[in-house]
Scaffold this active site. Structure first.
Site, mmCIF file in Angstrom:
data_model
loop_
_atom_site.group_PDB
_atom_site.id
_atom_site.type_symbol
_atom_site.label_atom_id
_atom_site.label_comp_id
_atom_site.label_asym_id
_atom_site.label_seq_id
_atom_site.Cartn_x
_atom_site.Cartn_y
_atom_site.Cartn_z
ATOM 1 N N ARG A 1 -10.917 7.993 4.550
ATOM 2 C CA ARG A 1 -11.312 6.875 3.697
ATOM 3 C C ARG A 1 -11.592 7.379 2.280
ATOM 4 O O ARG A 1 -12.273 8.375 2.077
ATOM 5 C CB ARG A 1 -12.557 6.187 4.286
ATOM 6 C CG ARG A 1 -13.153 5.070 3.431
ATOM 7 C CD ARG A 1 -12.238 3.861 3.325
ATOM 8 N NE ARG A 1 -11.873 3.327 4.623
ATOM 9 C CZ ARG A 1 -12.653 2.517 5.361
ATOM 10 N NH1 ARG A 1 -13.855 2.183 4.914
ATOM 11 N NH2 ARG A 1 -12.231 2.067 6.510
ATOM 12 N N ASP B 1 0.851 -1.186 0.000
ATOM 13 C CA ASP B 1 0.000 0.000 0.000
ATOM 14 C C ASP B 1 0.890 1.240 0.000
ATOM 15 O O ASP B 1 1.977 1.247 0.609
ATOM 16 C CB ASP B 1 -0.912 0.009 1.229
ATOM 17 C CG ASP B 1 -1.983 -1.078 1.159
ATOM 18 O OD1 ASP B 1 -2.181 -1.638 0.066
ATOM 19 O OD2 ASP B 1 -2.596 -1.364 2.199
ATOM 20 N N MET C 1 1.910 4.672 9.122
ATOM 21 C CA MET C 1 0.912 4.928 8.090
ATOM 22 C C MET C 1 0.696 6.429 7.943
ATOM 23 O O MET C 1 0.604 7.152 8.937
ATOM 24 C CB MET C 1 -0.411 4.238 8.433
ATOM 25 C CG MET C 1 -1.540 4.556 7.465
ATOM 26 S SD MET C 1 -3.082 3.714 7.872
ATOM 27 C CE MET C 1 -2.732 2.081 7.230
ATOM 28 N N TRP D 1 -13.548 -1.898 0.141
ATOM 29 C CA TRP D 1 -12.532 -2.094 1.171
ATOM 30 C C TRP D 1 -12.751 -3.393 1.944
ATOM 31 O O TRP D 1 -13.858 -3.724 2.334
ATOM 32 C CB TRP D 1 -12.563 -0.913 2.144
ATOM 33 C CG TRP D 1 -11.541 -1.038 3.238
ATOM 34 C CD1 TRP D 1 -10.244 -0.639 3.209
ATOM 35 C CD2 TRP D 1 -11.754 -1.613 4.528
ATOM 36 N NE1 TRP D 1 -9.622 -0.937 4.392
ATOM 37 C CE2 TRP D 1 -10.524 -1.537 5.224
ATOM 38 C CE3 TRP D 1 -12.858 -2.200 5.157
ATOM 39 C CZ2 TRP D 1 -10.374 -2.006 6.528
ATOM 40 C CZ3 TRP D 1 -12.723 -2.678 6.448
ATOM 41 C CH2 TRP D 1 -11.493 -2.574 7.129
ATOM 42 N N HIS E 1 -4.985 9.522 6.630
ATOM 43 C CA HIS E 1 -5.831 10.037 5.548
ATOM 44 C C HIS E 1 -7.266 9.609 5.802
ATOM 45 O O HIS E 1 -7.542 8.678 6.577
ATOM 46 C CB HIS E 1 -5.359 9.500 4.192
ATOM 47 C CG HIS E 1 -5.353 7.996 4.104
ATOM 48 N ND1 HIS E 1 -6.443 7.267 3.683
ATOM 49 C CD2 HIS E 1 -4.384 7.093 4.399
ATOM 50 C CE1 HIS E 1 -6.147 5.984 3.714
ATOM 51 N NE2 HIS E 1 -4.919 5.846 4.145
ATOM 52 N N ASP F 1 0.572 4.050 1.445
ATOM 53 C CA ASP F 1 0.603 4.861 2.670
ATOM 54 C C ASP F 1 1.367 4.199 3.812
ATOM 55 O O ASP F 1 1.311 4.666 4.949
ATOM 56 C CB ASP F 1 -0.823 5.186 3.132
ATOM 57 C CG ASP F 1 -1.672 3.938 3.348
ATOM 58 O OD1 ASP F 1 -1.160 2.818 3.160
ATOM 59 O OD2 ASP F 1 -2.861 4.084 3.692
ATOM 60 N N GLU G 1 -9.958 -8.932 0.976
ATOM 61 C CA GLU G 1 -9.073 -9.583 0.006
ATOM 62 C C GLU G 1 -7.802 -10.130 0.660
ATOM 63 O O GLU G 1 -7.305 -11.190 0.274
ATOM 64 C CB GLU G 1 -8.720 -8.627 -1.140
ATOM 65 C CG GLU G 1 -7.624 -7.632 -0.888
ATOM 66 C CD GLU G 1 -8.017 -6.483 0.024
ATOM 67 O OE1 GLU G 1 -7.126 -5.778 0.524
ATOM 68 O OE2 GLU G 1 -9.234 -6.280 0.242
ATOM 69 N N ASP G 2 -7.268 -9.446 1.681
ATOM 70 C CA ASP G 2 -6.048 -9.942 2.318
ATOM 71 C C ASP G 2 -6.313 -11.220 3.109
ATOM 72 O O ASP G 2 -5.468 -12.120 3.174
ATOM 73 C CB ASP G 2 -5.425 -8.863 3.215
ATOM 74 C CG ASP G 2 -6.442 -8.211 4.137
ATOM 75 O OD1 ASP G 2 -7.635 -8.519 4.020
ATOM 76 O OD2 ASP G 2 -6.038 -7.375 4.965
#
Length: 375
Positions: free
Chosen positions: A316, A219, A311, A281, A314, A221, A284-285
């Site tokens: 969403r 990712d 991180m 969101w 931010h 971030d 998937e992981d």
């Protein structure tokens, strides 16, 4: 008679005093030369240490610095001390093969100070990483890496985060002696975001660009806080981001595989890549973790003190709302993983461009199927 004895006694005393003075003088001279030699040795070491700081191969142990080639430094020093020899132009010069890159690179810094308050620009990133070539490619010049690593980032509307990611990761990867390329897989349009499908696209597109052996999915971030968290592939699929600041630097649960992970080419193909049907969101992981375990592999992780990440905070993203179907899909991984993955991937490349610090691939991955109406 008494005077004679007294004279003999005084003579003996004088001889003894002279002998003691001679011994004392010898001891003083020995100590003097010993101290003098130590002083010479001290100043010699001091001068060498100072000269090493002025040497172009000095080890800069700072987060955005890199260690130059020690082998090159030794070679240049040896060449400067070797008499010049005329080279026959007709003679074939055979270059010595580079040694393999060490498993533990000597120039690593360890714990890093990561902050996002300083302004960042792409020009600064490029200026700090002159050895990185077009497309975000880098190859160590002083050793032979064991593998080529493609770093794949799913992306949309995160230009601000990308600058910080490149600012920190390029120097880290160079210190780790990684041969790598960076691929930003940008989702075209404003449809619901699909992280895993973008990662599948990145796998295929990176292989079209070069022969990669290892794939790290990150990712944009997440920044590692320790450069001893080595970005290469392992005997088992690797989960790198095991201690994020947003989770209190802890693993949130045993099956967590999010943030930053890595698989070799063979491991990736063994699990049929990642699922394509997780729109929005989450989920998937966990599906990827299930695919790994269902195929007889285990997730490897670094020490929790090394696998720490910061991180970039931010809000969403729009069109990346939580997927309400994710829990049902996770339970069906065993059924879906053979037909949903790299073998069912469909997409279209909209734009391909190589920039100085990364390769950008904008792709149209379609849109999610209509959700079933509850009734």
């Amino acid at each position: 008679m008494t005077r004679l004895l007294l004279g003999v006694t005084l003579e003996r005393i004088c001889k003894a005093v002279l002998l003691l003075c001679l011994v004392h003088f010898v001891i003083i001279m020995i100590l003097y030369f010993d101290v003098y030699a130590q002083r010479l040795d001290f100043f010699t070491r001091f001068n060498v240490r100072n000269s090493s700081r002025l040497h172009p191969y000095y080890n800069f142990t700072r987060p955005n610095g890199t260690v130059h080639s020690y082998a090159a430094a030794v070679t240049s020093t040896a060449e400067s001390c070797t008499p010049s020899v005329k080279v026959d132009p007709n003679q074939t010069v055979t270059e010595r093969p580079l040694p393999p890159c060490p498993d533990s690179p000597p120039g690593l810094v360890g714990r890093l100070l990561i902050e996002f308050s300083s302004p960042m620009s792409m020009e600064r990133v490029q200026r700090e990483n002159p050895d990185v070539t077009e497309g975000g490619r880098y190859t160590p010049s002083d050793c032979q890496p064991k593998e080529r690593v493609a770093i794949i980032i799913p992306f949309r509307h995160r230009e601000h985060h990308l600058k910080y990611w490149l600012h920190y990761l390029h120097p880290i990867l160079r210190r780790q002696k990684v041969e790598y390329g960076i691929y930003i897989i940008n989702q075209f349009g404003e449809e619901t975001f699909n992280r895993a499908k973008l990662l599948n696209v990145g796998f295929l597109e990176a292989l079209k660009d070069a022969e990669y052996d290892c794939f790290i999915f990150s990712d944009v971030d997440l920044i590692p806080m320790d450069d001893r968290n080595l970005y290469h592939c392992y005997e088992q699929p690797r989960h790198f981001a095991i201690a994020m600041d947003k989770f209190g630097f802890r693993l949130p649960y045993a099956g967590y595989f999010g943030g930053v992970s890595g698989l070799s080419k063979l491991q990736f193909l063994k699990i049929n890549g990642f699922p394509n049907e997780y729109w929005g969101w989450g989920g998937e992981d966990d599906d990827i973790y299930n695919r790994i375990t269902l195929n007889g592999m285990k997730v490897s992780r670094p020490d929790i003190r090394i696998g720490r990440y910061r991180m970039i905070k931010h809000e969403r993203d729009k069109h990346n709302e939580p997927n309400p179907q994710r829990f049902t899909k996770i339970q069906n991984t065993k059924v879906t993983m053979r037909k949903d993955g790299i073998n069912s991937l469909r997409y279209q490349v909209v734009h391909f461009a190589k920039y100085p610090m990364y390769t950008n691939i904008t792709v149209d991955i379609g849109k999610p199927p209509p959700r079933p109406v509850r009734g």
